[in-house]
Design an enzyme around this catalytic site. Sequence first.
Site, mmCIF file in Angstrom:
data_model
loop_
_atom_site.group_PDB
_atom_site.id
_atom_site.type_symbol
_atom_site.label_atom_id
_atom_site.label_comp_id
_atom_site.label_asym_id
_atom_site.label_seq_id
_atom_site.Cartn_x
_atom_site.Cartn_y
_atom_site.Cartn_z
ATOM 1 C CG ASP A 282 -8.428 5.633 -0.040
ATOM 2 O OD1 ASP A 282 -9.257 6.359 -0.623
ATOM 3 O OD2 ASP A 282 -8.165 4.479 -0.432
ATOM 4 N NE ARG B 89 -4.103 1.865 1.165
ATOM 5 C CZ ARG B 89 -5.145 2.146 0.397
ATOM 6 N NH1 ARG B 89 -5.227 1.674 -0.843
ATOM 7 N NH2 ARG B 89 -6.126 2.891 0.848
ATOM 8 C CB THR C 97 -8.624 -0.046 -7.900
ATOM 9 O OG1 THR C 97 -7.399 -0.696 -7.779
ATOM 10 C CG2 THR C 97 -9.664 -0.889 -7.253
ATOM 11 C CD GLU D 299 -8.954 6.772 -4.145
ATOM 12 O OE1 GLU D 299 -9.754 5.881 -3.835
ATOM 13 O OE2 GLU D 299 -9.334 7.896 -4.522
ATOM 14 C CB SER E 36 -7.303 -0.138 1.381
ATOM 15 O OG SER E 36 -7.765 -0.746 0.198
ATOM 16 N N GLY F 106 -13.597 -0.773 -7.063
ATOM 17 C CA GLY F 106 -14.850 -0.092 -6.715
ATOM 18 C C GLY F 106 -14.842 0.644 -5.392
HETATM 19 N N1 GLU Z 1 -8.559 3.690 -2.822
HETATM 20 C C1 GLU Z 1 -9.407 2.538 -2.875
HETATM 21 C C2 GLU Z 1 -9.057 1.573 -1.777
HETATM 22 O O1 GLU Z 1 -7.923 1.424 -1.440
HETATM 23 C C3 GLU Z 1 -9.258 1.823 -4.146
HETATM 24 C C4 GLU Z 1 -9.796 2.605 -5.250
HETATM 25 C C5 GLU Z 1 -10.861 1.897 -5.911
HETATM 26 O O2 GLU Z 1 -11.183 0.780 -5.674
HETATM 27 O O3 GLU Z 1 -11.428 2.509 -6.746
HETATM 28 O O4 GLU Z 1 -9.911 0.924 -1.269
#
Ligand code: GLU
Length: 579
Positions: A437, A98, A395, A415, A456, A477
């Site tokens: 996030d 991460r 993602t 992200e 996350s 998502g």
């Molecule tokens: N920033 C999101 C996460 O770490 C991921 C981004 C996404 O799934 O669109 O959960």
Amino acid sequence: MNRALRPVITLSLLTLSITLQAAPAVSTGQGGAVATISEQASRAAIAILDQGGNAIDAAVAAAATLGVTDPFSCGIGGGGFMLIYSADDDKVISIDHRETAPAYFHPGIFQQNGEAMAWEEVVPTGISVGVPGTVLGWQEALGRYGTMSLEQTLAPAIEVAEQGFTVTDNFHRIAQKNEHKFARFEPSRALYLQNDKALPVGSHFSNPDLAATYRAIAKGGAQAFYEGDIARDIVAAVNQPPVVDGVSVLSATMTLNDLKDYEVRLRQPIHSTYRGYDVYGMAPPSSGGIAIAQALNLLETRDLSAASRTEAEHLYLEASRLAFADRNAYVADTEFTDVPIAGLLSKEYAKHRAPLLEARAAGQRGPGDPFAYQDDPSVPLRPAAAGLMQESAHTTHLAVSDRHGNVVAYTFTIEDWGGSGIVVPGRGFLLNNELTDFDFSAPHPNVAEAFKRPRSSMSPTIVLRDGKPAFTIGSPGGSTIITTVLQTMVNHIDLGMSLADALAAPRMSQRNGDTTLVETLLGFPGSEQARALEALGHRFVETDQIGAANGIAFHADGSVTAVSEPRRHGVGTALVQQQ
Ligand code: GLU
């Protein structure tokens, strides 16, 4: 600058075959398998498996290729979580790479005059950029569990980056949504826009700068990324973003040491059980593994086999609501915050909360108190109810298995679609905005801090039955990742759908809100299924599509079925090695 627009003429077998064949979204066979949202990435994985590589090698090859073909969702400017079932060790382990907050970070970083800044304001700036983890994650995965080098596994991606591919509807659509963001930064504008507009569908796109960056990593290893010229270029792009004339942007103070000191974490996954299955998910800093396990524990208190589809789906929505109430309040990076993991995962705690699964939609719930269910009661926190913070929904997730029985579930991201919007000059990749996030308001367990990883929702999941892989699943998502993975599991395990049907079914995402998100694309709103749930008090809000899941099912006769999105996100590709 570094974009080559030219007619689609290529000698590459890899890219040529892509233009000739429709992508299968379901494949069954006896060999290694892969499912991704990118035809080129799936083919790269199969090429590596055919060369004798294992699932980990193939996953890195697919991921590197996705960084070329789906650069708005993922890439070496970001980070991710790789879950691995190692057949030799007979265990599941995870590699957390991460993105991490640089040393200058502090809890007030996203506040101005005591108020949380607007999320949209922070995204396209230097302060949203976390130290990228992907390259070191790949190196660690290969070094510990793979059989090939970075040089071998990056080769297919380098070929695609150099030779290029035809711009698809999906590539165009996402670039179009980002026109404004990319137009702020010179190298992003030059790479992804033409006259400040997204490259048209059918045009040719190649990325020689990214090919050169991959070559440097292939030759010099992760060190070539975290130290030296590439590191200097990253730090410069974060601290003085390469804006076009007239744009001013918040800048950061990332240092070369922030990059040099970046560390991958090997983590024990979250382990739980559900109706005879062993479920392995991602531990903090992801909230995915805990939330999915909690919701399943709640559902396990009910006999869904005796329930109608409407009752089962209602219970799924309400279990998800309760899991999110706790997720929003308690879960963050465990190196900075005491997360009551044992309590949250306790079956007794689930029984205590289960009476809240009422016959009608409940509306927002407060968090429960898992502390009474901790073996170690010294954890002192009693956080107040927290809302769902703003998060992006883009993602990518890929699934790979090999003939030896190894399985990889890998979700990685930058992200937001297009991340921060900043392409590192001359390097061909976008930098993430992962630090958005963090919760912007303090105090909260997920507040921004130096060297911390933002919470996350990414949920790579591997499910075993009798000690052997049964299926694997994951999705992009944002926070809907958790509900997509959970709902697909309920569809498969409780509603008896094949993994392909479970993944294709319309999705509903309840994250402790007054309303539930549903998909227009799949015709759910207004359907009989929707009306039956509305009669139980559920209210729906439409979005085009939720997630883009990929998975593999493992059958008793040794065959496997790879499954990718049949309709969402431009249709994915699922392949199984030929005998
Ligand atoms: N920033 C999101 C996460 O770490 C991921 C981004 C996404 O799934 O669109 O959960």
